[in-house]
Design an enzyme around this catalytic site. Structure first.
Site, PDB file in Angstrom:
ATOM      1  N   ASP A 180      24.306  30.178  42.690  1.00  0.00           N
ATOM      2  CA  ASP A 180      25.750  29.316  41.296  1.00  0.00           C
ATOM      3  C   ASP A 180      26.224  28.241  41.646  1.00  0.00           C
ATOM      4  O   ASP A 180      25.344  27.780  42.678  1.00  0.00           O
ATOM      5  CB  ASP A 180      26.485  30.510  41.004  1.00  0.00           C
ATOM      6  N   ASN A 183      36.133  42.112  42.106  1.00  0.00           N
ATOM      7  CA  ASN A 183      36.003  42.550  40.580  1.00  0.00           C
ATOM      8  C   ASN A 183      34.302  42.826  40.612  1.00  0.00           C
ATOM      9  O   ASN A 183      34.006  42.750  39.447  1.00  0.00           O
ATOM     10  CB  ASN A 183      36.379  41.359  40.339  1.00  0.00           C
ATOM     11  N   HIS A 214      31.907  40.816  40.511  1.00  0.00           N
ATOM     12  CA  HIS A 214      30.426  39.852  40.297  1.00  0.00           C
ATOM     13  C   HIS A 214      29.685  40.513  41.213  1.00  0.00           C
ATOM     14  O   HIS A 214      29.445  40.602  42.497  1.00  0.00           O
ATOM     15  CB  HIS A 214      31.491  38.522  39.827  1.00  0.00           C
ATOM     16  N   GLU A 232      30.917  37.244  35.951  1.00  0.00           N
ATOM     17  CA  GLU A 232      32.718  38.555  35.755  1.00  0.00           C
ATOM     18  C   GLU A 232      32.179  39.637  34.974  1.00  0.00           C
ATOM     19  O   GLU A 232      31.391  39.080  34.682  1.00  0.00           O
ATOM     20  CB  GLU A 232      33.520  37.161  35.588  1.00  0.00           C
TER      21      GLU A 232
HETATM   22  P1  PGA Z   1      32.988  36.842  49.764  1.00  0.00           P
HETATM   23  O1  PGA Z   1      32.104  37.036  48.106  1.00  0.00           O
HETATM   24  O2  PGA Z   1      31.544  36.240  49.924  1.00  0.00           O
HETATM   25  O3  PGA Z   1      33.601  35.442  49.283  1.00  0.00           O
HETATM   26  O4  PGA Z   1      33.165  37.863  49.405  1.00  0.00           O
HETATM   27  C1  PGA Z   1      31.498  37.787  47.378  1.00  0.00           C
HETATM   28  C2  PGA Z   1      31.280  37.174  46.204  1.00  0.00           C
HETATM   29  O5  PGA Z   1      31.583  36.685  45.440  1.00  0.00           O
HETATM   30  O6  PGA Z   1      29.396  37.492  45.779  1.00  0.00           O
END
Ligand code: PGA
Length: 251
Positions: free
Chosen positions: A67, A136, A138, A143
């Site tokens: 992304d 969450n 994702h 999301e």
């Molecule tokens: P993070 O994010 O590694 O910064 O905790 C994980 C993600 O959003 O896939």
């Protein structure tokens, strides 16, 4: 789904680093799917160290990042293009022309998403997809509510994600509210998927993703449909998985 639980985040990162190195050793022209965020930083640091010690060849590797924020140029320090160059690409023998990341400044985000999706297909799909998991649940910037057959597209980020990522933006800088992300359906077409999650703040997302049921409200729960997924955790992230459940999914 195979679940590997390590005693520490460092050990989990080391295990994932070995899996990546095995992949590029076995297939030197692998197409890798790569994540950003805090979780893979230790993996990229280990890959840099291993490269300095003569392990890992990236000359023929192609990468597709999951992304990118809309509204940020590839030179913006908060962009994922910048992150990838700084954390991995410029430290190894990698041809930057083979690095693919959605263009954050694309005038037409929908067209850019379609271009990206077509490019992944043109390369024959992704051999090895490394994923983090959001608090969450994702995956990429898919999301909660994202369809499990979704394709690469423009998405709005949730409040939880904006809050989790606010620290990457300097005070006063405008944080993008939208991004382009590979879709869940796109991710699920990868031949192998490895998810790395560490820390207690991921434990609920891990449990919901692993235990199911598969639901659009838990993007990570889509992974249960994939035939070759491994989840690598530290004990904190695994704390809501009972041993029996782990064994049940250890297939
Ligand atoms: P993070 O994010 O590694 O910064 O905790 C994980 C993600 O959003 O896939």
């Amino acid at each position: 789904m195979k679940i590997i639980i390590k005693n520490s985040a460092a050990d989990a990162s080391a295990a994932v680093t070995d899996m990546l190195l095995q992949q590029i050793g076995k297939k030197p022209d692998s197409v890798l799917g790569l994540p950003t965020g805090a979780t893979p930083l230790a993996v990229y640091a280990r890959l840099r160290d291993e490269f300095r010690n003569g392990r890992g060849c990236y000359k023929d590797i192609t990468t597709f990042n999951l992304d990118e924020y809309l509204g940020l140029s590839a030179e913006d320090p908060a962009s994922y293009s910048f992150y990838m160059r700084e954390n991995l690409f410029r430290h190894v023998d990698f041809d930057l022309g083979r690095a693919h990341i959605p263009h954050g400044l694309a005038a037409d985000a929908d067209a850019e998403a379609n271009r990206y999706e077509a490019l992944i297909a043109a390369y024959g799909g992704i051999d090895f997809m490394l994923l983090g998991l959001g608090r969450n649940a994702h995956i990429g910037f898919n999301e909660p509510g994202s369809l499990h057959n979704s394709r690469t597209r423009r998405v709005a980020l949730t409040a939880s994600t904006l809050e989790a990522n606010a620290a990457y933006f300097p005070p006063g800088a405008k944080q993008p509210s939208h991004a382009i992300t590979m879709g869940i359906g796109t991710i699920l077409e990868s031949r192998e998927i490895v998810v790395l999650a560490a820390g207690a703040e991921k434990a609920e997302a891990v449990a919901a993703s692993v235990k199911g049921p598969g639901t659009e409200f838990v993007p990570g729960s889509a992974l249960g449909r994939h035939p070759n997924t491994t989840i690598v955790l530290d004990t904190a992230a695994a704390q809501h998985l009972e041993r029996a459940q782990t064994l049940e999914f250890d297939a």
